[in-house]
Design an enzyme around this catalytic site. Structure first.
Site, PDB file in Angstrom:
ATOM      1  CG  HIS A   1      -2.058   1.103   0.772  1.00 36.13           C
ATOM      2  ND1 HIS A   1      -2.960   0.983  -0.251  1.00 36.13           N
ATOM      3  CD2 HIS A   1      -2.196   2.345   1.245  1.00 36.13           C
ATOM      4  CE1 HIS A   1      -3.624   2.118  -0.373  1.00 36.13           C
ATOM      5  NE2 HIS A   1      -3.196   2.956   0.512  1.00 36.13           N
TER       6      HIS A   1
ATOM      7  CE1 TYR B   1      -1.956   7.966  -0.685  1.00 30.29           C
ATOM      8  CE2 TYR B   1      -2.027   5.696   0.067  1.00 30.29           C
ATOM      9  CZ  TYR B   1      -2.677   6.871  -0.250  1.00 30.29           C
ATOM     10  OH  TYR B   1      -4.028   6.962  -0.149  1.00 30.29           O
TER      11      TYR B   1
ATOM     12  NE  ARG C   1      -6.296  -7.658  -9.943  1.00 26.74           N
ATOM     13  CZ  ARG C   1      -5.515  -7.118  -8.997  1.00 26.74           C
ATOM     14  NH1 ARG C   1      -5.947  -7.012  -7.749  1.00 26.74           N
ATOM     15  NH2 ARG C   1      -4.320  -6.664  -9.290  1.00 26.74           N
ATOM     16  NE  ARG C   2      -3.145 -10.452  -9.423  1.00 25.47           N
ATOM     17  CZ  ARG C   2      -3.412 -10.084  -8.166  1.00 25.47           C
ATOM     18  NH1 ARG C   2      -4.378 -10.641  -7.493  1.00 25.47           N
ATOM     19  NH2 ARG C   2      -2.681  -9.160  -7.598  1.00 25.47           N
TER      20      ARG C   2
ATOM     21  CG  HIS D   1      -8.527   1.756  -7.737  1.00 27.22           C
ATOM     22  ND1 HIS D   1      -8.984   3.005  -7.403  1.00 27.22           N
ATOM     23  CD2 HIS D   1      -7.494   1.502  -6.908  1.00 27.22           C
ATOM     24  CE1 HIS D   1      -8.251   3.483  -6.402  1.00 27.22           C
ATOM     25  NE2 HIS D   1      -7.343   2.588  -6.091  1.00 27.22           N
ATOM     26  CG  PHE D   2      -3.954  -0.909 -10.253  1.00 27.33           C
ATOM     27  CD1 PHE D   2      -3.291  -1.075 -11.448  1.00 27.33           C
ATOM     28  CD2 PHE D   2      -4.460  -2.033  -9.610  1.00 27.33           C
ATOM     29  CE1 PHE D   2      -3.137  -2.326 -12.010  1.00 27.33           C
ATOM     30  CE2 PHE D   2      -4.313  -3.294 -10.171  1.00 27.33           C
ATOM     31  CZ  PHE D   2      -3.654  -3.440 -11.371  1.00 27.33           C
ATOM     32  CG  HIS D   3      -4.697   0.360 -15.586  1.00 30.88           C
ATOM     33  ND1 HIS D   3      -4.750  -0.854 -14.954  1.00 30.88           N
ATOM     34  CD2 HIS D   3      -3.708   0.259 -16.506  1.00 30.88           C
ATOM     35  CE1 HIS D   3      -3.833  -1.662 -15.473  1.00 30.88           C
ATOM     36  NE2 HIS D   3      -3.182  -1.009 -16.413  1.00 30.88           N
TER      37      HIS D   3
END
Lengths: 49, 555
Positions: free
Chosen positions: B226, B230, B442-443, B377-379
């Site tokens: 996590h 950041y 996913r994956r 989301h993380f894209h």
């Protein structure tokens, strides 16, 4: 005398150049967006589980 | 526009060389990793198969490792190294040597890990979860990357410490302070992944031990995983807080607010890894709940940042005579790629952050966990907000370091690139979010799942992702063209390294912000509080360890 002067004072609309009204509105919109998306997915959760 | 006296300050050419070395690796990773991403979306559309026995999970691993670990770490270290050099007056020879040593160790590690992935010995995805077992050289390579990044980061800390020593009682330059916060957070966070790699995965992959405790390794991974996000985000925030105001001709809303938000990120981004493990058995729900609360604390500095940026823009707009509630928005310098490209990144962080709050909420995680929503989301976070900001930074930093100019043509191409990226990502990430809400996993290499009816519902979204992925690949070609131009072919000249100053220069940042004993102490206390008891519980009540699995096809 002083009273009379006060009465004749006109209200003038001056937009303060240091105003942060737009910022306030923007953060409220941002907050509302977060709440709406959160509640939408929470609704999906309640429906499904 | 008020040009401060520091406008012509240049990064020392010797420091520039090391920064550029980082960027060459980062942009090479982007080119290759981007191609892999395109291939993934094409495979997942269900209409196309990989040739020559290339495996979906192999290209997924290449994409994840190159984009998530190599591009980001090399770019960030190169950027922060330059930012510290620019704002402190340059690195010493010792710091520079340290930086180079770190760079080479990271590069050797990257090549070791990459070789094993290409040989199909390490298709363990970029999270390398046990009990998927890779070749030991892959893990050793990752260890080198991490240790190299510590040494690389140490160069920045050395220069910061020297500046503090030479300027007693003075708050450090904002960009240097921010770079050091991010480096320190990175060092604390990577202790977790170093622990699992050194004490669990390496001995296990070398055959010294037969089994691995999966939950311990995953917990250590997410202790790192996590704050990793950041670590990607804070350099973008450095640009938003301390560079963008200068580019638009405005001022930093508050220097102290910026520092405080970075300290809050240092404190609250680490003791929160359980929110990635909400669906995992073996962790007491009370501790998951606690870490979810700590996760929500990170919203505070994020919203402080949003407020501060809106305020910077509004103040600048009103100083230019803009009126009304949103008149300031129109007068921002939309023709300047150095502003517009990161701005699109900032705007993307609004849906990205909202999605993150959903992910971290225990109940809603059950709706989206392990679905392609998370990939979407993380894209948005990493692959839009962060990388568009990185692209925007490189459009002035690369010519600054190479002694060239950002030409009008390249400026225009930069803006086009960002819009291409935004449109491609709207298709791809948007479709991923919706498909995830419908349960699409996913994956997974599969698309049709043997003709399943439910999977058929996902296909239109998969095709939208292939369309988006193709548009994004055009975006990658454009950014590589711009990078090569700015590094080798743009006309010689001087490009400014913009460093903004605060609106209120009399408001000196409180020196307590530089009290590292205090902040590191609180960070350690929070980490120990959030992890000690559940971690003891995980070890004491562990199930039998797992042997290793290699689920992917070999050459």
């Amino acid at each position: 005398m002083a009273k009379a002067e006060l009465k004749t004072n006109q209200k003038t609309e001056i937009e303060n150049s240091s105003s942060l009204k737009g910022t306030l509105a923007s953060v409220f919109l941002l907050g509302a967006f977060i709440v709406v998306t959160w509640v939408s997915v929470y609704y999906l959760f309640v429906e499904r589980f | 526009m008020a040009n401060s006296t520091t406008a012509k300050v240049k990064v020392d050419p010797r420091d520039a060389k090391l920064s550029m070395a980082h960027f060459f690796v980062a942009f090479s990773a982007l080119a290759l990793g981007g191609l892999m991403g395109l291939l993934q979306t094409l495979v997942r559309s269900g209409k196309w198969e990989l040739p020559w026995g290339i495996d979906y999970y192999q290209i997924l691993t290449v994409h994840g490792v190159l984009m998530g670990l190599v591009l980001t770490t090399f770019f960030i270290m190169g950027f922060q190294y330059a930012a510290v050099s620019r704002t402190t007056g340059g690195h010493s020879n010792a710091a520079r040597r340290t930086g180079w040593i770190g760079f080479w160790i990271m590069l050797v590690g990257t090549l070791m890990a990459a070789t094993m992935v290409l040989l199909k010995e390490a298709s363990v995805l970029y999270t390398f979860y046990a009990p998927l077992k890779a070749h030991w050289i892959f893990y050793l390579g990752l260890t080198f990357v991490i240790v190299g990044s510590w040494i690389d980061g140490a160069a920045q800390i050395m220069t910061y410490a020297k500046w503090r020593k030479n300027n007693p009682g003075q708050p450090s330059p904002l960009l240097s302070f921010m770079a050091v916060i991010n480096t320190v957070m990175w060092i604390i966070a990577t202790l977790g992944v170093a622990a699992t790699v050194l004490f669990q995965l390496l001995p296990w992959s070398l055959g010294l031990v037969d089994t691995v405790d999966v939950l311990v390794s995953r917990t250590l991974f997410w202790y790192f995983g996590h704050p990793l996000v950041y670590f990607w985000l804070l350099p973008a925030y450095m640009c938003w807080y301390a560079i963008i105001p200068k580019i638009i001709g405005g001022k930093i809303f508050s220097d102290s607010l910026a520092r405080l938000s970075f300290i809050l990120f240092l404190l609250f981004s680490i003791p929160v890894g359980f929110h990635h493990q909400l669906t995992e058995p073996g962790i007491d729900p009370a501790w998951k709940f606690l870490q979810v609360i700590l996760t929500f604390m990170v919203i505070i500095p994020s919203l402080m940042t949003a407020f501060s940026l809106f305020a910077t823009f509004e103040r600048y707009g009103r100083s230019k005579g803009a009126t009304g509630l949103f008149g300031w928005f129109k007068v921002l310098p939309w023709g300047d790629a150095r502003f517009t490209v990161p701005f699109i990144g900032m705007a993307s962080f609004i849906p990205a952050g909202a999605g993150g709050i959903i992910n971290a909420s225990n109940q809603m995680d059950q709706v989206v966990h392990n679905t392609i929503w998370v990939t979407g989301h993380f894209h948005l976070t990493a692959a839009t907000s962060v990388v568009l900001t990185f692209f925007g930074i490189s459009y002035w930093l690369v010519p600054h370091l190479t002694g060239r100019k950002l030409t009008k043509a390249m400026n225009k191409l930069g803006i086009i690139q960002a819009w291409v990226w935004f449109i491609g990502m709207a298709f791809m990430s948007g479709a991923m979010h919706f498909q995830g809400l419908l349960g699409g996993p996913r994956r997974s290499a599969f698309s049709t799942y043997g003709g399943s009816k439910q999977a058929a519902e996902w296909i239109p979204y998969q095709i939208a992702q292939a369309v988006g992925g193709t548009i994004l690949f055009i975006g990658i070609i454009l950014v590589i063209i711009i990078f090569i131009n700015l590094a080798f072919f743009a006309p010689k000249g001087e490009e400014e390294f913009p460093v903004a100053v605060a609106e209120n220069l009399e408001e000196k940042a409180p020196m307590v912000f530089e009290n590292w004993k205090l902040w590191l102490g609180i960070a350690a206390a929070l980490i120990l509080f959030a992890y000690t008891i559940p971690f003891i519980d995980i070890i004491q009540n562990a199930p039998p360890g797992s042997k290793g699995f290699q689920t992917w096809s070999k050459w």
